[in-house]
Design an enzyme around this catalytic site. Structure first.
Site, PDB file in Angstrom:
ATOM      1  N   TRP A  96      -3.098  54.416  84.102  1.00 52.90           N
ATOM      2  CA  TRP A  96      -3.438  54.560  85.524  1.00 52.90           C
ATOM      3  C   TRP A  96      -2.254  54.171  86.407  1.00 52.90           C
ATOM      4  O   TRP A  96      -1.854  54.899  87.312  1.00 52.90           O
ATOM      5  CB  TRP A  96      -4.662  53.702  85.842  1.00 52.90           C
ATOM      6  CG  TRP A  96      -5.198  53.840  87.248  1.00 52.90           C
ATOM      7  CD1 TRP A  96      -4.824  54.760  88.196  1.00 52.90           C
ATOM      8  CD2 TRP A  96      -6.238  53.051  87.852  1.00 52.90           C
ATOM      9  NE1 TRP A  96      -5.557  54.582  89.352  1.00 52.90           N
ATOM     10  CE2 TRP A  96      -6.427  53.544  89.158  1.00 52.90           C
ATOM     11  CE3 TRP A  96      -7.023  51.990  87.410  1.00 52.90           C
ATOM     12  CZ2 TRP A  96      -7.370  52.986  90.043  1.00 52.90           C
ATOM     13  CZ3 TRP A  96      -7.958  51.447  88.272  1.00 52.90           C
ATOM     14  CH2 TRP A  96      -8.124  51.939  89.580  1.00 52.90           C
ATOM     15  N   TYR A 134      -4.969  60.382  88.027  1.00 53.16           N
ATOM     16  CA  TYR A 134      -3.985  59.307  88.183  1.00 53.16           C
ATOM     17  C   TYR A 134      -2.686  59.873  88.743  1.00 53.16           C
ATOM     18  O   TYR A 134      -1.923  60.548  88.039  1.00 53.16           O
ATOM     19  CB  TYR A 134      -3.703  58.609  86.849  1.00 53.16           C
ATOM     20  CG  TYR A 134      -4.877  57.901  86.218  1.00 53.16           C
ATOM     21  CD1 TYR A 134      -6.024  57.595  86.949  1.00 53.16           C
ATOM     22  CD2 TYR A 134      -4.843  57.516  84.885  1.00 53.16           C
ATOM     23  CE1 TYR A 134      -7.092  56.936  86.354  1.00 53.16           C
ATOM     24  CE2 TYR A 134      -5.907  56.850  84.294  1.00 53.16           C
ATOM     25  CZ  TYR A 134      -7.028  56.570  85.030  1.00 53.16           C
ATOM     26  OH  TYR A 134      -8.089  55.915  84.445  1.00 53.16           O
ATOM     27  N   PRO A 182      -8.913  44.904  80.819  1.00 51.19           N
ATOM     28  CA  PRO A 182      -9.022  43.584  80.188  1.00 51.19           C
ATOM     29  C   PRO A 182      -8.398  42.471  81.033  1.00 51.19           C
ATOM     30  O   PRO A 182      -8.752  41.305  80.867  1.00 51.19           O
ATOM     31  CB  PRO A 182      -8.285  43.768  78.861  1.00 51.19           C
ATOM     32  CG  PRO A 182      -7.314  44.874  79.123  1.00 51.19           C
ATOM     33  CD  PRO A 182      -8.048  45.807  80.032  1.00 51.19           C
TER      34      PRO A 182
END
Length: 320
Positions: free
Chosen positions: A21, A57, A205
């Site tokens: 991204w 993106y 994450p």
């Protein structure tokens, strides 16, 4: 780099993937294409074989960079290439579009930018629950698979019920947010993925970088960074939660960003964790977490107990 099965697909993926991204250049501040290409090559050279991008993106720019990095056939056959579809930026503005004709068109455009004639994984980009349950959108994905343009298909989701519905529709993979601050999928989706041998791709994450440990209450994000839309009160509360979590381990020896990666790797259902990466420096940090885990089992248990029991983490946005 350790490998894991991508659900029941038969594909083997590095447990640490490359989230693409940020290299699109429009959502996480300024980027430099040469550094992005260097990071992609560095990842490949260090055993990472899973690269997750999306057509939206940078309105194709991320895909173009990935295509440039792996245009050689010798490299293409060694990687697992995943992209997404559902945000139509071709017809003015950017809006959701899951029309079958559009998906076919968008798939063709992605293949051109990625300089390949097939995608290993093609994912619907956050469709609504009602669309997943209705199911007709998946017909075009089956057609693209039969034509050899995609090998497998999956769904990127926000809520556990969306993932569970997609699994009932036959998805090979589910991509979902999973991190120290947002563990909504832990009890409601992860066990279902494991039961049905569906590959779970754990995104964010580091919670969009917040778990890197470099932000504070005075941080201001630039206009070309999507994080400038975060609510201030929630941002400050998340920083308090991070501070509390850090008290459970020796953060002088183990950087927060390494601990954050280590703590999302254990579930058997997690096939690959995809932190967003812009630079070689980012990548080096993540490789340490995957290759040389340092958290003690007691520290991991303490962190989980904090999240489970302490008032700071109750009645939270992420528990609703």
């Amino acid at each position: 780099m350790k490998k894991r099965k991508l659900g029941g697909t038969g594909l083997e993926v590095s447990e640490l993937g490359f989230g693409c991204w940020a290299i699109g250049g429009t959502s996480y501040g300024a980027t430099k294409d040469q550094e992005s290409l260097r990071a992609l090559s560095y990842a490949f050279d260090h055993g990472i074989n899973f690269f997750d991008t999306a057509d939206t993106y940078g309105h194709g720019h991320s895909e173009s960079l990935v295509g440039q990095a792996f245009k050689e056939s010798s490299k293409r056959t060694q990687i697992i290439l995943a992209s997404k579809v559902g945000w139509d930026f071709y017809h003015g503005g950017s809006k959701k579009n899951f029309d079958p004709d559009y998906i076919r068109f968008a798939c063709g455009e992605s293949l051109k930018r990625l300089k390949t004639d097939y995608l290993d994984l093609y994912q619907l980009h956050n469709p609504k629950l009602e669309m997943i349950e209705e199911g007709s959108v998946f017909k075009i994905l089956h057609e693209l698979k039969q034509e050899g343009k995609i090998r497998f298909w999956g769904v990127s989701i926000h809520l556990s019920q969306e993932g569970n519905s997609a699994i009932r529709q036959g998805a090979s993979t589910i991509q979902a947010i999973y991190n120290l601050l947002d563990q909504r999928i832990k009890n409601d989706l992860i066990p279902i993925c494991e039961e049905h041998e569906v590959g779970l791709i754990a995104r964010e994450p580091l919670y969009c970088g917040l778990l890197s440990g470099k932000y504070n209450p005075e941080t201001k994000f630039s206009k070309d960074d999507h994080r400038n839309r975060w609510m201030k009160d929630k941002f400050l509360m998340d920083l308090k939660k991070i501070e509390r979590i850090q008290s459970a381990f020796d953060s002088q020896k183990i950087p927060l960003k390494q601990a954050a990666i280590e703590l999302v790797l254990p579930p058997k259902a997690v096939s690959v964790v995809i932190p967003g990466i812009k630079t070689v420096s980012h990548l080096e940090d993540h490789l340490k977490a995957a290759e040389s885990p340092r958290l003690l089992q007691q520290e991991i248990s303490d962190i989980r107990e904090i999240y489970k029991n302490e008032k700071l983490f109750q009645d939270d946005f992420y528990r609703n």
